[in-house]
Design a protein around this motif. Sequence first.
Motif, PDB file in Angstrom:
ATOM      1  N   ARG A   1     -35.911  67.681 -17.020  1.00 49.47           N
ATOM      2  CA  ARG A   1     -35.829  66.641 -16.000  1.00 49.47           C
ATOM      3  C   ARG A   1     -36.784  66.994 -14.867  1.00 49.47           C
ATOM      4  O   ARG A   1     -36.989  68.163 -14.542  1.00 49.47           O
ATOM      5  CB  ARG A   1     -34.410  66.532 -15.441  1.00 49.47           C
ATOM      6  CG  ARG A   1     -33.344  66.166 -16.454  1.00 49.47           C
ATOM      7  CD  ARG A   1     -33.494  64.727 -16.942  1.00 49.47           C
ATOM      8  NE  ARG A   1     -32.410  64.355 -17.845  1.00 49.47           N
ATOM      9  CZ  ARG A   1     -32.408  64.560 -19.160  1.00 49.47           C
ATOM     10  NH1 ARG A   1     -33.459  65.157 -19.719  1.00 49.47           N
ATOM     11  NH2 ARG A   1     -31.387  64.193 -19.908  1.00 49.47           N
ATOM     12  N   GLY A   2     -37.353  65.977 -14.233  1.00 54.54           N
ATOM     13  CA  GLY A   2     -38.240  66.231 -13.114  1.00 54.54           C
ATOM     14  C   GLY A   2     -39.239  65.108 -12.956  1.00 54.54           C
ATOM     15  O   GLY A   2     -39.290  64.157 -13.750  1.00 54.54           O
ATOM     16  N   PRO A   3     -40.077  65.181 -11.914  1.00 55.09           N
ATOM     17  CA  PRO A   3     -41.064  64.118 -11.679  1.00 55.09           C
ATOM     18  C   PRO A   3     -42.109  64.065 -12.775  1.00 55.09           C
ATOM     19  O   PRO A   3     -42.420  65.075 -13.415  1.00 55.09           O
ATOM     20  CB  PRO A   3     -41.688  64.528 -10.334  1.00 55.09           C
ATOM     21  CG  PRO A   3     -41.449  65.995 -10.232  1.00 55.09           C
ATOM     22  CD  PRO A   3     -40.140  66.245 -10.903  1.00 55.09           C
ATOM     23  N   SER A   4     -42.646  62.876 -13.001  1.00 52.01           N
ATOM     24  CA  SER A   4     -43.701  62.658 -13.996  1.00 52.01           C
ATOM     25  C   SER A   4     -44.782  61.787 -13.395  1.00 52.01           C
ATOM     26  O   SER A   4     -44.513  60.916 -12.561  1.00 52.01           O
ATOM     27  CB  SER A   4     -43.146  61.984 -15.258  1.00 52.01           C
ATOM     28  OG  SER A   4     -42.191  62.795 -15.911  1.00 52.01           O
ATOM     29  N   ASN A   5     -45.997  62.019 -13.823  1.00 55.93           N
ATOM     30  CA  ASN A   5     -47.127  61.169 -13.453  1.00 55.93           C
ATOM     31  C   ASN A   5     -48.122  61.208 -14.591  1.00 55.93           C
ATOM     32  O   ASN A   5     -48.948  62.105 -14.688  1.00 55.93           O
ATOM     33  CB  ASN A   5     -47.775  61.640 -12.157  1.00 55.93           C
ATOM     34  CG  ASN A   5     -48.910  60.719 -11.713  1.00 55.93           C
ATOM     35  OD1 ASN A   5     -49.267  59.776 -12.430  1.00 55.93           O
ATOM     36  ND2 ASN A   5     -49.481  60.978 -10.552  1.00 55.93           N
ATOM     37  N   GLU A   6     -48.016  60.251 -15.491  1.00 55.19           N
ATOM     38  CA  GLU A   6     -48.887  60.201 -16.662  1.00 55.19           C
ATOM     39  C   GLU A   6     -49.993  59.163 -16.516  1.00 55.19           C
ATOM     40  O   GLU A   6     -50.691  58.850 -17.482  1.00 55.19           O
ATOM     41  CB  GLU A   6     -48.061  59.911 -17.911  1.00 55.19           C
ATOM     42  CG  GLU A   6     -47.006  60.966 -18.205  1.00 55.19           C
ATOM     43  CD  GLU A   6     -46.260  60.703 -19.500  1.00 55.19           C
ATOM     44  OE1 GLU A   6     -46.916  60.673 -20.561  1.00 55.19           O
ATOM     45  OE2 GLU A   6     -45.028  60.525 -19.446  1.00 55.19           O
TER      46      GLU A   6
END
Length: 264
Positions: free
Chosen positions: A112-117
């Motif tokens: 779990r955690g932030p994502s930026n794809e």
Amino acid sequence: MPSELDRSTRLVSTGDLTFDTEVSDAWGISGIPNGGYLLALGATALGQVLSHADPLTVTAHFARPSRPGPGQIVCEVIKAGRTQSMGVARLLQDGKERFRVTGTFTDLSALRGPSNEAPGKPPPIPPIERCQAAVAAPPGSTFGDRVELRFVPGTTHFATGERGDMVLGGWIRLADGREPDPLSLLLLADAWPPPALNGVDERVWVPTLELTVHVRRRPSPGWVRAWFRTRYLIDGTLEEDGELWDARGNLVALSRQMARVSTA
């Protein structure tokens, strides 16, 4: 029935973090097992001794060629944490260390955690039906029968003896129908012909010195999109960067390896 990969990575525990194994002759060229297969073999052992089952980042250094036949894998647990665990697995044959795998494992489904794809997108690979079937496998290859490849048109310069960009891509899957998972991604990351073949004038052997794979998520069922590139071939050594994307267009693994070019 177990798949070919599962049979080829079978281990028998002998206690004290050690396993007996039979290095398979089903994943090699001219009797030398493929580096991605060996990475998967070492990772299988780590997955049995660590407190987490999924490889997150694994690196293999190949000290000397492995050979099909009996071997012993000796493991060491370096860390057993709450969200990650780390260890080392070494393959011994005839009393000599053949390769060493260092891995950090986790539970991919629990991350779990932030994502930026946003910066990433699947490579420019046409649909499978518009890609070309596999080129002829190298002489002495058993590996070529275990995977199915579909190449992006116009990228297989090495097959016609021409030079071109050191880039190769297309679609890949295991020929026996085994669906992709974190373990098989380690194999698929080294299952493509080296793109450096497009940058040399003769048929060469490209043995792997070091291979690292980062597994980013569990892949969906189906074919895997693969994209590999080499930027620099210098004094007979090269780097190769790879991307694996699942059938839904999700990035599932990144790889990098150092290899050398040999005409022997």
